[in-house]
Design a protein around this motif. Structure first.
Motif, PDB file in Angstrom:
ATOM      1  N   TRP A  46      39.785 -74.743 -35.749  1.00 49.74           N
ATOM      2  CA  TRP A  46      39.491 -75.257 -34.313  1.00 49.74           C
ATOM      3  C   TRP A  46      38.429 -75.239 -33.350  1.00 49.74           C
ATOM      4  O   TRP A  46      38.366 -75.758 -32.363  1.00 49.74           O
ATOM      5  CB  TRP A  46      40.887 -74.360 -33.742  1.00 49.74           C
ATOM      6  CG  TRP A  46      40.496 -72.797 -33.760  1.00 49.74           C
ATOM      7  CD1 TRP A  46      39.574 -72.101 -33.166  1.00 49.74           C
ATOM      8  CD2 TRP A  46      41.232 -71.885 -34.617  1.00 49.74           C
ATOM      9  NE1 TRP A  46      39.743 -70.823 -33.347  1.00 49.74           N
ATOM     10  CE2 TRP A  46      40.778 -70.630 -34.426  1.00 49.74           C
ATOM     11  CE3 TRP A  46      42.610 -72.120 -35.297  1.00 49.74           C
ATOM     12  CZ2 TRP A  46      41.205 -69.355 -34.989  1.00 49.74           C
ATOM     13  CZ3 TRP A  46      42.916 -70.731 -35.804  1.00 49.74           C
ATOM     14  CH2 TRP A  46      42.222 -69.631 -35.709  1.00 49.74           C
ATOM     15  N   SER A  47      37.393 -74.642 -34.046  1.00 46.03           N
ATOM     16  CA  SER A  47      36.148 -74.597 -33.338  1.00 46.03           C
ATOM     17  C   SER A  47      35.662 -76.083 -33.103  1.00 46.03           C
ATOM     18  O   SER A  47      35.111 -76.329 -32.102  1.00 46.03           O
ATOM     19  CB  SER A  47      35.111 -73.784 -33.870  1.00 46.03           C
ATOM     20  OG  SER A  47      34.897 -74.340 -35.144  1.00 46.03           O
ATOM     21  N   THR A  48      36.005 -77.037 -33.855  1.00 51.63           N
ATOM     22  CA  THR A  48      35.641 -78.323 -33.995  1.00 51.63           C
ATOM     23  C   THR A  48      36.202 -79.026 -32.587  1.00 51.63           C
ATOM     24  O   THR A  48      35.346 -79.762 -32.049  1.00 51.63           O
ATOM     25  CB  THR A  48      36.422 -79.165 -34.841  1.00 51.63           C
ATOM     26  OG1 THR A  48      35.958 -78.504 -36.434  1.00 51.63           O
ATOM     27  CG2 THR A  48      35.838 -80.639 -35.093  1.00 51.63           C
ATOM     28  N   LYS A  50      36.537 -77.530 -29.812  1.00 54.64           N
ATOM     29  CA  LYS A  50      36.150 -76.889 -28.499  1.00 54.64           C
ATOM     30  C   LYS A  50      35.470 -77.792 -27.424  1.00 54.64           C
ATOM     31  O   LYS A  50      35.606 -77.599 -26.212  1.00 54.64           O
ATOM     32  CB  LYS A  50      35.135 -75.704 -28.905  1.00 54.64           C
ATOM     33  CG  LYS A  50      34.766 -74.604 -27.642  1.00 54.64           C
ATOM     34  CD  LYS A  50      33.894 -73.735 -28.085  1.00 54.64           C
ATOM     35  CE  LYS A  50      34.200 -72.764 -29.274  1.00 54.64           C
ATOM     36  NZ  LYS A  50      33.352 -71.839 -29.777  1.00 54.64           N
ATOM     37  N   PRO A  75      29.068 -74.583 -26.514  1.00 58.94           N
ATOM     38  CA  PRO A  75      30.193 -74.038 -27.636  1.00 58.94           C
ATOM     39  C   PRO A  75      29.981 -72.463 -27.846  1.00 58.94           C
ATOM     40  O   PRO A  75      30.881 -71.947 -27.992  1.00 58.94           O
ATOM     41  CB  PRO A  75      30.122 -74.777 -28.792  1.00 58.94           C
ATOM     42  CG  PRO A  75      29.605 -76.186 -28.173  1.00 58.94           C
ATOM     43  CD  PRO A  75      28.629 -75.944 -27.193  1.00 58.94           C
ATOM     44  N   ASP A  79      35.311 -69.607 -26.076  1.00 65.41           N
ATOM     45  CA  ASP A  79      36.140 -69.416 -26.930  1.00 65.41           C
ATOM     46  C   ASP A  79      37.342 -70.603 -26.944  1.00 65.41           C
ATOM     47  O   ASP A  79      37.735 -70.968 -25.874  1.00 65.41           O
ATOM     48  CB  ASP A  79      36.736 -68.047 -26.999  1.00 65.41           C
ATOM     49  CG  ASP A  79      36.310 -66.977 -27.558  1.00 65.41           C
ATOM     50  OD1 ASP A  79      35.177 -67.157 -28.255  1.00 65.41           O
ATOM     51  OD2 ASP A  79      36.293 -65.629 -27.088  1.00 65.41           O
ATOM     52  N   VAL A  80      37.832 -70.746 -28.177  1.00 72.40           N
ATOM     53  CA  VAL A  80      39.041 -71.616 -28.004  1.00 72.40           C
ATOM     54  C   VAL A  80      40.190 -70.863 -27.978  1.00 72.40           C
ATOM     55  O   VAL A  80      40.384 -69.929 -28.681  1.00 72.40           O
ATOM     56  CB  VAL A  80      39.291 -72.573 -29.464  1.00 72.40           C
ATOM     57  CG1 VAL A  80      40.846 -73.117 -29.554  1.00 72.40           C
ATOM     58  CG2 VAL A  80      38.141 -73.576 -29.422  1.00 72.40           C
ATOM     59  N   TYR A 124      46.221 -75.167 -27.128  1.00 76.04           N
ATOM     60  CA  TYR A 124      44.763 -74.872 -26.763  1.00 76.04           C
ATOM     61  C   TYR A 124      44.194 -74.929 -25.485  1.00 76.04           C
ATOM     62  O   TYR A 124      44.916 -75.744 -24.562  1.00 76.04           O
ATOM     63  CB  TYR A 124      43.970 -75.879 -27.618  1.00 76.04           C
ATOM     64  CG  TYR A 124      43.973 -75.541 -29.129  1.00 76.04           C
ATOM     65  CD1 TYR A 124      44.562 -74.540 -29.847  1.00 76.04           C
ATOM     66  CD2 TYR A 124      43.542 -76.660 -29.875  1.00 76.04           C
ATOM     67  CE1 TYR A 124      44.405 -74.439 -31.140  1.00 76.04           C
ATOM     68  CE2 TYR A 124      43.497 -76.512 -31.235  1.00 76.04           C
ATOM     69  CZ  TYR A 124      44.045 -75.135 -31.776  1.00 76.04           C
ATOM     70  OH  TYR A 124      44.054 -75.125 -33.401  1.00 76.04           O
ATOM     71  N   ALA A 126      40.192 -73.945 -23.371  1.00 74.72           N
ATOM     72  CA  ALA A 126      38.722 -73.389 -23.565  1.00 74.72           C
ATOM     73  C   ALA A 126      38.625 -72.208 -22.464  1.00 74.72           C
ATOM     74  O   ALA A 126      38.601 -72.437 -21.314  1.00 74.72           O
ATOM     75  CB  ALA A 126      37.761 -74.404 -23.409  1.00 74.72           C
ATOM     76  N   LYS A 129      34.698 -65.948 -22.549  1.00 77.63           N
ATOM     77  CA  LYS A 129      34.889 -64.899 -23.744  1.00 77.63           C
ATOM     78  C   LYS A 129      35.405 -63.513 -22.999  1.00 77.63           C
ATOM     79  O   LYS A 129      36.252 -62.764 -23.658  1.00 77.63           O
ATOM     80  CB  LYS A 129      33.469 -64.398 -24.546  1.00 77.63           C
ATOM     81  CG  LYS A 129      33.111 -65.431 -25.296  1.00 77.63           C
ATOM     82  CD  LYS A 129      31.934 -65.117 -26.050  1.00 77.63           C
ATOM     83  CE  LYS A 129      31.478 -66.329 -27.184  1.00 77.63           C
ATOM     84  NZ  LYS A 129      32.465 -66.596 -28.123  1.00 77.63           N
TER      85      LYS A 129
END
Length: 291
Positions: A46-48, A50, A75, A79-80, A124, A126, A129
């Motif tokens: 899933w970081s793709t 973001k 990025p 965090d996603v 999802y 963004a 943190k």
């Protein structure tokens, strides 16, 4: 917290531009989780996505609205966020972490969580943190029984948190508004008041000095422009900037909008608040402003 536009077709197109096979891979992984009734995988993908959500949210945290680094360097600071936790769900408030909070009947724990939503684009966002890793973690308070599989209707849960992307949920500003830098429920009583109070406490929106000060600085800027406008001394550029402060790209937009409404209805009080925000926003010796 404000509502951001969410066009699923545009989001999928943006993801495909980053990885043409991502949607297919996500679909296959989801089928696997559903078959095993749990979220289990060696590594995630899933970081793709973001950067897509960062741009969608104008490089602002979806919950606290602070602006973070965008573009190629961004990025690492984000965090996603899985709105509904992908694995286990804990009980909130957690007595060991939230001893100052008292809420009852806001959901049971779940060992498996929302495993079928691990790669759901509507799940999802963004986030910074702090919001994701300290305040949200694996909690998701609800008023009704928790969904346990993909066959269950999520809206029946009566979630207390608000999903700010698109129009599947109420407008966040109908739940939380601001008195100067302090987040307050928009409604004085009733279910929406409870949702507002829970959101404020859940994300610690009034406990974080940095975002209090950021909000104060935005109010200081806004008040300066409003004052010059009312005195008739604002240039065309400043009047244009004042209009831009209504936009979703502005840090702490909900706070700024609330202050502009106060100025429109009670300019005397707003001016007093603006001066207090100027002092607090740039002088660490001052306490958060109040009216």
């Amino acid at each position: 917290m404000i509502r951001h536009q969410f066009d699923i077709d545009a989001v999928e197109e943006a993801i495909a531009a980053l990885d043409a096979n991502w949607l297919d891979k996500a679909k296959k992984r989801t089928a696997k989780f559903i078959a095993q009734k749990a979220y289990k995988e060696a590594s995630s993908i899933w970081s793709t996505v973001k950067p897509v959500y960062m741009r969608l949210q104008h490089d602002k945290c979806i919950f606290c609205e602070q602006r973070l680094e965008g573009g190629a360097y961004g990025p690492v600071t984000w965090d996603v966020e899985h709105f509904r936790p992908k694995s286990n769900v804990g009980i909130w408030p957690d007595p060991t972490r939230h001893s100052d909070l008292i809420y009852a009947n806001i959901g049971t724990a779940s060992a498996s969580g929302y495993y079928w939503l691990a790669y759901e684009l509507w799940n999802y966002a963004a986030s910074c943190k702090v919001c994701n890793s300290i305040f949200k973690l694996n909690w998701f308070p609800i008023a009704a029984p928790r969904a346990s599989s993909e066959a269950d209707a999520l809206d029946h849960e009566q979630a207390f948190l608000c999903y700010p992307l698109g129009e599947r949920d109420v407008d966040p500003e109908d739940l939380v508004t601001f008195t100067l830098t302090t987040a307050v429920p928009t409604h004085r009583e009733g279910p929406l008041n409870l949702r507002g109070r829970i959101i404020i406490d859940f994300f610690g929106l009034n406990k974080r000095d940095a975002i209090h000060r950021d909000r104060a600085q935005m109010i200081g800027l806004t008040g300066m422009l409003l004052d010059e406008r009312d005195r008739g001394t604002a240039s065309a550029e400043k009047l244009s900037a004042l209009e831009q402060l209504n936009g979703p790209h502005v840090p702490h937009a909900a706070c700024v909008r609330a202050f502009k409404r106060l100025w429109a209805t009670d300019a005397v009080t707003a001016r007093r608040g603006y001066e207090a925000c100027l002092a607090y926003g740039f002088d660490p010796s001052h306490a958060p402003p109040t009216l």
